[in-house]
Structures are given as structure tokens and as C-alpha cells.
Design a protein around this motif. Structure first.
Motif, PDB file in Angstrom:
ATOM      1  N   PRO A 257      -5.733   1.166   0.333  1.00 19.66           N
ATOM      2  CA  PRO A 257      -4.739   0.598  -0.750  1.00 19.66           C
ATOM      3  C   PRO A 257      -5.105  -0.817  -0.793  1.00 19.66           C
ATOM      4  N   GLU A 258      -5.866  -1.667   0.216  1.00 20.64           N
ATOM      5  CA  GLU A 258      -6.249  -2.912  -0.015  1.00 20.64           C
ATOM      6  C   GLU A 258      -7.406  -3.157  -0.753  1.00 20.64           C
ATOM      7  N   GLY A 259      -8.263  -2.089  -1.279  1.00 20.18           N
ATOM      8  CA  GLY A 259      -9.231  -2.112  -2.182  1.00 20.18           C
ATOM      9  C   GLY A 259     -10.483  -1.963  -1.328  1.00 20.18           C
ATOM     10  N   GLU A 260     -10.621  -1.781  -0.178  1.00 16.01           N
ATOM     11  CA  GLU A 260     -11.674  -1.651   0.713  1.00 16.01           C
ATOM     12  C   GLU A 260     -12.425  -0.210   0.477  1.00 16.01           C
ATOM     13  N   MET A 261     -13.745  -0.149   0.193  1.00 16.19           N
ATOM     14  CA  MET A 261     -14.436   1.004  -0.263  1.00 16.19           C
ATOM     15  C   MET A 261     -15.488   1.358   0.917  1.00 16.19           C
ATOM     16  N   THR A 262     -15.482   2.570   1.313  1.00 15.52           N
ATOM     17  CA  THR A 262     -16.293   2.990   2.428  1.00 15.52           C
ATOM     18  C   THR A 262     -16.954   4.297   1.863  1.00 15.52           C
ATOM     19  N   TYR A 263     -18.490   4.469   1.904  1.00 16.91           N
ATOM     20  CA  TYR A 263     -18.896   5.588   1.533  1.00 16.91           C
ATOM     21  C   TYR A 263     -19.667   6.446   2.545  1.00 16.91           C
ATOM     22  N   VAL A 264     -19.218   7.696   2.536  1.00 22.13           N
ATOM     23  CA  VAL A 264     -19.554   8.717   3.210  1.00 22.13           C
ATOM     24  C   VAL A 264     -20.478   9.966   2.802  1.00 22.13           C
ATOM     25  N   ALA A 265     -21.290  10.499   3.413  1.00 21.32           N
ATOM     26  CA  ALA A 265     -22.206  11.722   3.221  1.00 21.32           C
ATOM     27  C   ALA A 265     -21.769  12.752   3.785  1.00 21.32           C
ATOM     28  N   ALA A 266     -21.832  13.871   3.288  1.00 19.98           N
ATOM     29  CA  ALA A 266     -21.476  15.193   4.274  1.00 19.98           C
ATOM     30  C   ALA A 266     -22.352  16.271   3.928  1.00 19.98           C
ATOM     31  N   ALA A 267     -23.015  17.073   4.922  1.00 20.44           N
ATOM     32  CA  ALA A 267     -23.561  18.309   4.686  1.00 20.44           C
ATOM     33  C   ALA A 267     -22.899  19.451   5.238  1.00 20.44           C
ATOM     34  N   PHE A 268     -22.687  20.086   4.447  1.00 17.77           N
ATOM     35  CA  PHE A 268     -21.865  21.466   4.666  1.00 17.77           C
ATOM     36  C   PHE A 268     -22.662  22.441   4.099  1.00 17.77           C
ATOM     37  N   PRO A 269     -22.946  23.737   4.514  1.00 19.95           N
ATOM     38  CA  PRO A 269     -23.711  24.626   3.814  1.00 19.95           C
ATOM     39  C   PRO A 269     -23.070  25.163   2.538  1.00 19.95           C
ATOM     40  N   SER A 270     -23.841  26.045   1.795  1.00 18.64           N
ATOM     41  CA  SER A 270     -23.230  26.504   0.393  1.00 18.64           C
ATOM     42  C   SER A 270     -22.042  27.123   0.668  1.00 18.64           C
ATOM     43  N   ALA A 271     -21.178  26.921  -0.286  1.00 15.54           N
ATOM     44  CA  ALA A 271     -19.877  27.455  -0.395  1.00 15.54           C
ATOM     45  C   ALA A 271     -19.063  27.073   1.031  1.00 15.54           C
ATOM     46  N   CYS A 272     -19.212  25.829   1.615  1.00 12.74           N
ATOM     47  CA  CYS A 272     -18.398  25.512   2.753  1.00 12.74           C
ATOM     48  C   CYS A 272     -17.737  24.270   2.622  1.00 12.74           C
ATOM     49  N   GLY A 273     -17.458  23.794   1.200  1.00 10.59           N
ATOM     50  CA  GLY A 273     -16.545  22.796   0.903  1.00 10.59           C
ATOM     51  C   GLY A 273     -17.155  21.324   0.593  1.00 10.59           C
ATOM     52  N   LYS A 274     -17.852  21.534  -0.017  1.00 11.52           N
ATOM     53  CA  LYS A 274     -18.714  20.000  -0.327  1.00 11.52           C
ATOM     54  C   LYS A 274     -17.939  19.559  -1.771  1.00 11.52           C
ATOM     55  N   THR A 275     -17.811  20.436  -2.712  1.00  9.96           N
ATOM     56  CA  THR A 275     -17.430  20.012  -3.967  1.00  9.96           C
ATOM     57  C   THR A 275     -16.093  19.638  -3.756  1.00  9.96           C
ATOM     58  N   ASN A 276     -15.388  20.583  -3.140  1.00 16.62           N
ATOM     59  CA  ASN A 276     -13.883  20.111  -2.702  1.00 16.62           C
ATOM     60  C   ASN A 276     -13.817  18.836  -2.073  1.00 16.62           C
TER      61      ASN A 276
END
Ligand code: GDP
Ligand code: PGA
Ligand code: MN
Ligand code: MN
Length: 607
Positions: A257-276
Motif C-alpha cells: 500500500p505504501e508503493g514499495e515494489m518487490t519482484y519475485v520469480a517462482a519455478a513450479f512444474p507445468s500445470a502447477c500454478g505459475k500462470t495463476n
């Protein structure tokens, strides 16, 4: 240049550039296109330019051929349905080969073919394969145009479906020719659907030649060569050689809410929730928090001048799983796929709308199933949409698209998450003690097989870094590369492991998932920014009581406890399984990973 009405032309096919002439003077490119045209013997060679006019012309042609079916244009403007051959609905790992000079370079987790044998075997299949057909020349860029991280590829294909999908998934056409200029540094991709016979289906990668040959399939992951083949398999090889990382990871930005931006990368196998996860909308409790999508499947990461890991999404669109997507689980995806989207193997309603298992609203009484057969709610036992049915949609449709999605330098990554689909054993979230411990987490990742690849589903297998099907060289060397990167990343991201898929004894998911994953993500962000505690356990740091914000969560605290529980016996079995997997690599496995495993086991045994 005229095309003779009989389709037989007195001119060499390469000069027949459809409506335009050969739009490139790049001698490397033109020579190669000529050679491949001489091999495949198409009636026509058409260089695609990426224009709107061309999109319309190719779409009309695909509709006339029956390759695309127009959907209800009032409900779904610019959307079409494609039904693939029923034998061709997922990636085929058994038919995917890494063709390095020696088998050792491909490693024990890949299928290997000698380059000479592969060129010969597939060369015979390509020979004359495009007779009576058109060869499309599809130049494309993976990565933001002009980015130092971007790579140019050119895919030659006889499939209009591939051209139209590549147009969505990559920056395609003249923009890529411009970026390439006269350079010889481009990926050479050749694809022909042939007669779509699994006996003649091969996906071969020649990392040393920056070349991909794919025959006998029309399925996305096998044929949209920029995606899995270039951005991951060949990309991972180039990444090792050039000192960067090509990963099966989503990239998202979390804004406070304060406008602080944090970037995260995540590896899940195919059809395990990346797009969601990449498109998640936080629950009401997290007022003012916002998630921005940078990418939903692939990350290319290099060390920036500031010593941080910087990530770009090489893709331009989303090739997402349709089943389970609805206005509650993923509203941003529903908005993204409401226009200019190609649907593959979903079901069709009587009024030209699409349907899949888990879509909003009542289940229709009657549908046309993914194979074009009548389907009824009461009478049919099979699923109406294929479990791996997909949408191909431009990322620019995503209301949550990050304004840094096209930043040529990439976004700085503060946390890396590994996650799999595990009914038991793996708790909701753990943080690794160090980079090396985190690489161990990644290397030992396990997940149940899904419909994204042909074969049985629901079987736990080791899928290190979610890269098992996508690593273009020896996985032991890939682990070593991750360990070596540590020396260059002076400001490294923190590493975590998550599991949204833990089940109770009746097979129900314990954790509500989707938007509620924000509760876990918030802890991860706060840990990465060193402002929340953690409980040290033999496994890693886990949230202390009260650290996870559970207010307003619809499930009981007992259920949360069950989702975060760690069972020692399950973990002993898990570590045995890691050991068996590591043995595959023999002496090539970085010793520090086996040491991590032994230390882990020793810590558990003292309990
Ligand atoms: P991807 O292939 O890794 O991009 O995975 P998707 O995001 O497309 O999700 C694959 C399937 O898993 C879909 O059917 C989703 O509905 C489902 N899924 C995604 N996230 C969650 C979650 O947090 N919990 C549960 N139970 N299912 C999820
Ligand atoms: P996914 O991408 O990871 O979104 O399922 C396609 C694939 O990996 O086959
Ligand atoms: Mn993927
Ligand atoms: Mn996806």
C-alpha cells in the motif's frame, strides 16, 4: 513474383515470398531458408511481416481450412477455437531429444541422439514434407526488442496455427528482421506437422548449432519453438555458456500500500500454478496490495551492475491451462482471454462460447467436446475440455501487466520460490538458510505429473527447478551453474519452497490457494526484506505462530496447521528419494548437494 495456378512454380521456392519479396538481405538467413526450402520442397515460401493485414489474411485462411473455428464474436471478439489431433495434446517428453556431440553433455535426465543421426533421421522426414503446402518464415524476438538479453529466432513452419500462435507468444515479423540485421546469431527452427503421426514425431535440439528441428506434432509446447525449445532448452545451454540463467519461472511484482515494489520469480512444474500465481489478485484483507505480472512461464535472468539478479520475460503472450480458470480463481486471466485469443481443445457451447471444467456458472446441459463430439451433462462420462486445453493470449490484454514487463534491463529479483504439486510431505512454505541450501531445494524438487505432458498423471517424480523436461544439457552441470552464480550475485535473492497442493485424508486440498497465496507471499516478501522473524527448524525457516496473516481466512487454524505440518517419517523417505535421484549423476553431481542432503538427514535423525 507470380505463383503458378497449379502450385508448381518455375522459380526456386525461396523467391516466392507471398505478397512481398524476400524482406531480408541477411545472407546467412536467406541461404539457410533456401536450403531448408530445398529440403522440404514447399509450393510456396511466405515471409511473415507481423502486420495486422497479414493476421487477418492468415486467420481467414485458417478458418477456410477448418484449422480455426470462429467463436461468438460478440462475446469473444477476435477469438477462435482450434481442435488438435486427439493424439497430439501435450508435450511428448519421450520424443524430445537433446542432440549434443556426446551423450554425457545431455546427461542422464534427457533423451539423447547424436547430432548426425538426428539430422539424418529427421532430414528424411522433412524431405518433401511441405509438397503442396506453404512454408512460412517466422522471424521472432524472445525478450523485449533491443534488450541486451533478447535473442532472435526464425521458425520455418508449414502450420498456419503455429504462425498465428507465434504472433501472440513472441514479438514477430519485421521487428525481428530489423533486430537481426546482417548477423548470423539467430536460432534456426524448422517445423513440419507432417501427418501428425506419433511414430514420426520428434523434437530435436542441437544446442551447439543453435538449431531446433520439430516434426510430427502440432501441439504448442512441441512446435512454438520460441517457448520451451529456444527459451528454455537451448536458452539454458546458452545461459551456462554466457553466464546467465534461463528458467521455468513466472515473474511478478508485489506492490505494498505504501508503493514499495518487490519482484519475485517462482519455478513450479507445468500445470502447477505459475500462470495463476503470476496474475493473482490479493484477498480483501490485503487492501492496497497489488500484484503485477511480468511473465507467467519463463524467466531469463542475469546479474545486473548492482549485483542483483535481473529478470526479463522472453515471451509476449500466455499459453495457459484453461481448466480451473474462472472469475474467482483467476479474474485477470478471464479478462485477458476475453479477446484476441486462440483456444485449443476446449469445449464449445451452442452459442459459440467456450467452456471447460471449472469455468464459472452452471455446467451446460449440452456441449460440443474438445474432439468435436456431442457431450451432455447427464450422459457423458468424459471431460468436455481436454485437461491440458489451453488459451494463447497476448500479454498486453492482462489488466495486471507490469509496466516494467518490457524493461530491457529486467526487474530486480528479491525472492526465488520453488514449488511442486505434493499431496503430502512438503509444507506450505519453508525458507532456505542460504543460496546453497536453496539450490539444494531446487535440485531436489518433486512434483506429481500433470496433463501438460503425455503419460500418466499424479505420479511424484523429481523435477529439479521444474526444469526436468526443459534443461538443454547435463542437469548436474546445471546445478553447478546455479552454485557458481553465487559468486557473481553480490545481493542474492532469498530462496523459498512452497506447496499449495497438500491434501487431507479425503483428498481435499488443505490450503485454499489462488488469491489466498498472497498470505504466504507477504511473508516471503517480508523475509526477503529482513523485517519479519522466522522459526529455525532442521528444514529451514518457517513462519512463527502469528507470522502468517490469517485474518479473514475461511479455513480453520487446524487446517492451516495440517497444511504447514512437517512429518519426520515422510521426510526421511523424501530424502532417500533425493539420494536415489542424485545417484543418477555419479561423480558429476556437485558434492556440496549430496553434503546438503546428508546434513539434512543428520539434523532430522537427531530429533
Ligand atoms: P502453470 O501451468 O504452472 O502455469 O499452472 P496454472 O496456473 O495454469 O494452473 C494449473 C492448474 O492448477 C489449473 O487447473 C489451476 O486452476 C490449478 N491451480 C493453480 N493455482 C492453484 C492453487 O493455488 N491451488 C490449487 N488447488 N490449484 C491451483
Ligand atoms: P505451463 O506451460 O508451465 O504453463 O504448463 C506449458 C508447459 O510447460 O508445457
Ligand atoms: Mn511451462
Ligand atoms: Mn502457465
Amino acid at each position: 513474383t507470380p505463383v503458378s495456378p497449379t502450385g508448381k512454380s518455375p522459380y526456386p521456392s525461396s523467391v516466392l515470398a507471398g505478397p512481398s519479396k524476400v524482406p531480408s538481405t541477411n545472407p546467412h538467413l536467406v541461404t539457410w531458408v533456401n536450403e531448408m526450402a530445398a529440403l522440404c520442397k514447399p509450393d510456396r515460401v511466405v515471409w511473415v511481416d507481423g502486420s495486422e493485414e497479414e493476421k487477418k489474411r492468415l486467420t481467414d485462411e485458417a478458418v477456410a481450412q477448418g484449422t480455426l473455428l470462429p467463436l461468438n464474436q460478440e462475446k469473444l471478439p477476435g477469438c477462435y477455437l482450434h481442435r488438435s489431433n486427439p493424439n497430439d495434446v501435450a508435450r511428448v517428453e519421450q520424443l524430445t531429444f537433446i542432440c549434443t556431440p556426446t551423450a554425457d553433455e545431455a546427461g542422464p535426465t534427457n533423451n539423447w541422439m547424436a547430432p548426425k543421426d538426428a539430422y539424418e533421421k529427421l532430414g528424411k522426414l522433412f524431405d518433401g514434407s511441405m509438397r503442396g503446402r506453404t512454408m512460412y518464415v517466422v522471424p521472432y524476438i524472445m525478450g523485449p526488442a533491443g534488450s541486451p538479453m533478447a535473442k532472435v529466432g526464425v521458425e520455418l513452419t508449414d502450420s498456419i496455427y503455429v504462425v498465428l500462435n507465434m504472433r501472440i507468444m513472441a514479438r514477430m515479423g519485421n521487428i525481428a528482421l530489423k533486430q537481426l540485421g546482417e548477423s548470423n546469431d539467430f536460432n534456426r527452427g524448422l517445423h513440419s506437422t507432417l501427418d501428425c503421426n506419433p511414430e514420426r514425431r520428434f523434437i530435436c535440439h542441437f544446442p551447439q548449432d543453435n538449431t531446433i528441428w520439430s516434426v510430427g506434432s502440432g501441439y504448442g509446447g512441441n512446435v512454438l519453438l520460441g517457448k520451451k525449445c529456444l527459451a528454455l532448452r537451448v536458452g539454458s545451454y546458452l545461459g551456462r555458456k554466457e553466464g546467465w540463467l534461463a528458467e521455468h519461472m513466472l515473474i511478478l511484482g508485489v506492490e505494498s500500500p505504501e508503493g514499495e515494489m518487490t519482484y519475485v520469480a517462482a519455478a513450479f512444474p507445468s500445470a502447477c500454478g505459475k500462470t495463476n500465481f503470476a496474475m493473482m489478485i490479493p484477498p480483501a484483507r490485503f487492501k492496497g496490495w497489488k500484484i503485477y505480472t511480468v511473465g507467467d512461464d519463463i524467466a531469463w535472468m542475469k546479474v545486473g551492475e548492482d549485483g542483483r539478479l535481473r529478470a526479463v520475460n522472453p515471451e509476449f503472450g500466455y499459453f495457459g491451462v484453461a481448466p480451473g480458470t474462472n472469475l474467482k480463481s483467476n479474474p485477470n486471466a478471464m479478462r485477458t482471454i476475453a479477446r484476441d485469443t486462440i483456444y485449443t481443445n476446449v469445449a464449445l457451447t451452442s452459442d459459440g462460447d467456450v467452456w471447460w471444467e471449472g469455468k464459472d456458472g452452471d455446467i451446460p446441459n449440452e456441449l460440443t467436446d474438445w474432439q468435436g463430439r456431442p457431450w451432455t451433462r447427464k450422459g457423458s462420462t468424459e471431460k468436455a475440455a481436454h485437461p491440458n486445453s489451453r488459451f494463447t493470449a497476448p500479454m498486453t490484454n492482462n489488466p495486471a501487466l507490469s509496466r516494467f514487463a518490457e524493461d530491457p534491463e529486467g526487474v530486480p529479483i528479491s525472492a526465488i520460490i520453488f514449488g511442486g504439486r505434493r499431496a503430502n510431505t512438503v509444507p506450505l512454505v519453508i525458507q532456505a538458510f542460504s543460496w546453497t541450501h536453496g539450490v539444494f531445494f531446487g535440485s531436489a524438487l518433486g512434483s506429481e505429473t500433470t496433463a501438460a505432458a503425455a503419460g500418466k498423471t499424479g505420479i511424484v517424480r523429481r523435477d529439479p527447478f521444474a526444469m526436468l523436461p526443459f534443461c538443454g544439457y547435463n542437469m548436474a552441470d546445471y546445478f553447478a551453474h546455479w552454485l557458481e552464480m553465487q559468486a557473481f550475485i553480490t545481493n542474492p535473492p532469498k530462496i523459498f519452497m512452497v506447496n499449495w497442493f497438500r491434501q487431507d485424508k479425503n483428498g481435499n486440498f488443505l490450503w485454499p490457494g489462488f488469491g489466498e497465496n498472497m498470505r504466504v507471499l507477504k511473508w516471503i516478501v517480508d523475509r526477503a526484506r529482513l523485517r519479519v522473524g522466522g522459526q529455525e527448524t532442521p528444514f529451514g525457516w518457517v513462519p512463527r505462530a502469528g507470522d502468517l496473516d490469517l485474518s479473514g481466512l475461511a479455513i480453520s487454524h487446524e487446517q492451516v496447521d495440517a497444511a504447514t505440518e512437517i512429518d519426520l517419517d515422510e521426510w526421511k523417505a523424501e530424502l532417500e528419494s533425493h539420494g536415489d535421484f542424485f545417484k543418477k549423476f555419479g561423480e558429476r553431481l556437485p558434492h556440496v548437494l549430496e553434503l546438503q542432503r546428508e546434513m539434512f538427514l543428520a539434523r532430522i535423525e537427531t530429533l
